[in-house]
Design a protein around this motif. Structure first.
Motif, PDB file in Angstrom:
ATOM      1  N   ASN A  96       4.062   7.925   5.332  1.00  0.00           N
ATOM      2  CA  ASN A  96       2.897   8.046   6.238  1.00  0.00           C
ATOM      3  C   ASN A  96       2.287   9.451   6.230  1.00  0.00           C
ATOM      4  O   ASN A  96       1.605  10.073   7.030  1.00  0.00           O
ATOM      5  CB  ASN A  96       3.352   7.623   7.442  1.00  0.00           C
ATOM      6  CG  ASN A  96       3.454   6.265   7.430  1.00  0.00           C
ATOM      7  OD1 ASN A  96       2.765   5.403   7.257  1.00  0.00           O
ATOM      8  ND2 ASN A  96       4.806   5.787   7.962  1.00  0.00           N
ATOM      9  N   LEU A 114      -2.134   4.483   4.810  1.00  0.00           N
ATOM     10  CA  LEU A 114      -2.972   4.169   3.401  1.00  0.00           C
ATOM     11  C   LEU A 114      -3.511   2.957   3.164  1.00  0.00           C
ATOM     12  O   LEU A 114      -3.086   2.022   3.497  1.00  0.00           O
ATOM     13  CB  LEU A 114      -1.918   4.663   2.377  1.00  0.00           C
ATOM     14  CG  LEU A 114      -1.146   5.685   2.352  1.00  0.00           C
ATOM     15  CD1 LEU A 114      -0.434   5.905   1.083  1.00  0.00           C
ATOM     16  CD2 LEU A 114      -2.003   6.949   2.253  1.00  0.00           C
ATOM     17  N   ASN A 172       0.754   3.611  -5.529  1.00  0.00           N
ATOM     18  CA  ASN A 172      -0.206   3.737  -4.595  1.00  0.00           C
ATOM     19  C   ASN A 172      -0.342   5.115  -4.228  1.00  0.00           C
ATOM     20  O   ASN A 172      -1.337   5.825  -3.848  1.00  0.00           O
ATOM     21  CB  ASN A 172      -0.332   2.566  -3.698  1.00  0.00           C
ATOM     22  CG  ASN A 172      -0.764   1.342  -4.286  1.00  0.00           C
ATOM     23  OD1 ASN A 172      -1.439   1.307  -5.322  1.00  0.00           O
ATOM     24  ND2 ASN A 172      -0.375   0.299  -3.336  1.00  0.00           N
ATOM     25  N   ARG A 173       0.822   5.836  -3.520  1.00  0.00           N
ATOM     26  CA  ARG A 173       0.804   7.154  -3.117  1.00  0.00           C
ATOM     27  C   ARG A 173       0.384   8.134  -3.935  1.00  0.00           C
ATOM     28  O   ARG A 173      -0.366   8.982  -3.631  1.00  0.00           O
ATOM     29  CB  ARG A 173       2.254   7.402  -2.456  1.00  0.00           C
ATOM     30  CG  ARG A 173       2.700   6.603  -1.648  1.00  0.00           C
ATOM     31  CD  ARG A 173       4.146   7.037  -0.666  1.00  0.00           C
ATOM     32  NE  ARG A 173       5.050   7.688  -1.616  1.00  0.00           N
ATOM     33  CZ  ARG A 173       6.205   6.608  -1.936  1.00  0.00           C
ATOM     34  NH1 ARG A 173       6.132   5.500  -1.560  1.00  0.00           N
ATOM     35  NH2 ARG A 173       7.227   7.169  -2.571  1.00  0.00           N
ATOM     36  N   ASP A 223      -1.543   7.628  -6.759  1.00  0.00           N
ATOM     37  CA  ASP A 223      -3.081   7.231  -6.949  1.00  0.00           C
ATOM     38  C   ASP A 223      -3.966   7.851  -5.486  1.00  0.00           C
ATOM     39  O   ASP A 223      -4.942   8.256  -5.757  1.00  0.00           O
ATOM     40  CB  ASP A 223      -3.458   5.654  -6.572  1.00  0.00           C
ATOM     41  CG  ASP A 223      -3.057   4.904  -7.894  1.00  0.00           C
ATOM     42  OD1 ASP A 223      -2.887   5.749  -8.748  1.00  0.00           O
ATOM     43  OD2 ASP A 223      -2.713   3.629  -7.881  1.00  0.00           O
ATOM     44  N   PHE A 224      -3.145   7.634  -4.342  1.00  0.00           N
ATOM     45  CA  PHE A 224      -3.901   8.254  -3.248  1.00  0.00           C
ATOM     46  C   PHE A 224      -3.928   9.888  -3.318  1.00  0.00           C
ATOM     47  O   PHE A 224      -5.135  10.546  -3.105  1.00  0.00           O
ATOM     48  CB  PHE A 224      -3.179   8.012  -1.779  1.00  0.00           C
ATOM     49  CG  PHE A 224      -3.793   8.832  -0.778  1.00  0.00           C
ATOM     50  CD1 PHE A 224      -4.675   8.065  -0.063  1.00  0.00           C
ATOM     51  CD2 PHE A 224      -3.315  10.088  -0.194  1.00  0.00           C
ATOM     52  CE1 PHE A 224      -5.226   8.594   1.294  1.00  0.00           C
ATOM     53  CE2 PHE A 224      -3.857  10.434   1.071  1.00  0.00           C
ATOM     54  CZ  PHE A 224      -4.720   9.962   1.371  1.00  0.00           C
ATOM     55  N   SER A 270       0.776  -1.173   0.106  1.00  0.00           N
ATOM     56  CA  SER A 270      -0.206   0.036  -0.096  1.00  0.00           C
ATOM     57  C   SER A 270       0.797   1.145  -0.120  1.00  0.00           C
ATOM     58  O   SER A 270       0.445   2.319  -0.198  1.00  0.00           O
ATOM     59  CB  SER A 270      -1.172   0.051   1.111  1.00  0.00           C
ATOM     60  OG  SER A 270      -0.168   0.058   2.325  1.00  0.00           O
ATOM     61  N   TYR A 271       2.070   1.074   0.394  1.00  0.00           N
ATOM     62  CA  TYR A 271       3.037   2.501   0.244  1.00  0.00           C
ATOM     63  C   TYR A 271       3.969   2.709  -0.915  1.00  0.00           C
ATOM     64  O   TYR A 271       4.884   3.318  -0.835  1.00  0.00           O
ATOM     65  CB  TYR A 271       3.715   2.478   1.687  1.00  0.00           C
ATOM     66  CG  TYR A 271       2.795   2.591   2.889  1.00  0.00           C
ATOM     67  CD1 TYR A 271       2.301   3.740   3.253  1.00  0.00           C
ATOM     68  CD2 TYR A 271       2.493   1.586   3.545  1.00  0.00           C
ATOM     69  CE1 TYR A 271       1.451   3.774   4.135  1.00  0.00           C
ATOM     70  CE2 TYR A 271       1.599   1.512   4.748  1.00  0.00           C
ATOM     71  CZ  TYR A 271       1.287   2.833   5.104  1.00  0.00           C
ATOM     72  OH  TYR A 271       0.610   2.930   6.116  1.00  0.00           O
ATOM     73  N   SER A 272       3.625   1.815  -2.040  1.00  0.00           N
ATOM     74  CA  SER A 272       4.268   1.956  -3.040  1.00  0.00           C
ATOM     75  C   SER A 272       4.267   3.284  -3.739  1.00  0.00           C
ATOM     76  O   SER A 272       3.123   3.942  -3.458  1.00  0.00           O
ATOM     77  CB  SER A 272       3.894   0.855  -4.207  1.00  0.00           C
ATOM     78  OG  SER A 272       2.713   1.080  -4.688  1.00  0.00           O
ATOM     79  N   ASP A 322       9.333   2.336  -0.910  1.00  0.00           N
ATOM     80  CA  ASP A 322       8.207   2.434  -0.083  1.00  0.00           C
ATOM     81  C   ASP A 322       8.463   2.249   1.436  1.00  0.00           C
ATOM     82  O   ASP A 322       7.804   1.867   2.121  1.00  0.00           O
ATOM     83  CB  ASP A 322       7.171   1.358  -0.612  1.00  0.00           C
ATOM     84  CG  ASP A 322       7.799   0.074  -0.708  1.00  0.00           C
ATOM     85  OD1 ASP A 322       9.068  -0.174  -0.184  1.00  0.00           O
ATOM     86  OD2 ASP A 322       7.296  -0.978  -1.203  1.00  0.00           O
TER      87      ASP A 322
END
Length: 189
Positions: A184, A189, A7-8, A10-11, A2-4, A178
């Motif tokens: 964070n 996330l 994904n960051r 995307d967030f 989730s911290y790739s 990551d």
């Protein structure tokens, strides 16, 4: 993972820029961000002068992002287009090398986080910001994420200064690893 980096980014698109949740970025999202920022920073107050400042800031941000990212010039920026733009303009770069409008957005975002306007984002302000975007049934993961962001100087001052926030934000977008504390920045996330 989730911290790739994927994904960051995307967030950021989903929870910070795509305000109308239609799956892509457009000028309307940035107009909505201007209103949101004015109301939140003003704690409900949104004067004509302040909204005009935010509208100018967000128009500049939209213009800069669309110039960099809207490859097909359709007035919409897909997630893939945004990622490629972030890759070109932020990955491996320090904060001062980010596009000017993005830096202005980041600094405005800090003002929104700093609810009591003391120049420091403490754990309570961080919690408040996190729960506005994520569903969570226990505050301890948020507190753990906040604690992971802090260095010794941050702990002494009681939270994140603007300079530290800018440093972490640049790592959040610009560092593809990551496993660094900046993952964070916006909570678990």
């Amino acid at each position: 993972m989730s911290y790739s980096w994927d994904n960051r980014v995307d967030f950021v698109v989903r929870y910070m820029y795509d305000i109308d949740n239609n799956g892509y970025l457009d000028q309307n999202d940035f107009q909505c961000m201007a209103v949101r920022a004015c109301v939140v920073e003003g704690k409900g107050d949104c004067s004509a002068a302040r909204i005009a400042e935010y509208q100018k800031l967000m128009k500049n941000l939209w213009d800069e992002i669309s110039e960099i990212a809207d490859d097909d010039k359709d007035g919409k920026i897909s997630n893939a287009e945004f990622k490629e733009a972030v890759r070109k303009t932020c990955v491996g770069k320090k904060y001062d090398e980010f596009p000017q409008a993005m830096r202005a957005f980041i600094e405005a975002n800090f003002k929104i986080l700093d609810i009591n306007s003391d120049g420091i984002v403490g754990v309570e302000e961080y919690r408040y910001n996190c729960i506005t975007r994520i569903a969570i049934d226990d505050v301890s993961p948020i507190d753990k994420a906040f604690e992971s962001l802090l260095n010794d100087e941050d702990r002494k001052r009681g939270g994140l200064s603007l300079d530290r926030y800018k440093e972490l934000y640049s790592q959040f977008l610009g560092n593809t690893a990551d496993n660094h504390p900046a993952v964070n920045l916006f909570g678990p996330l």
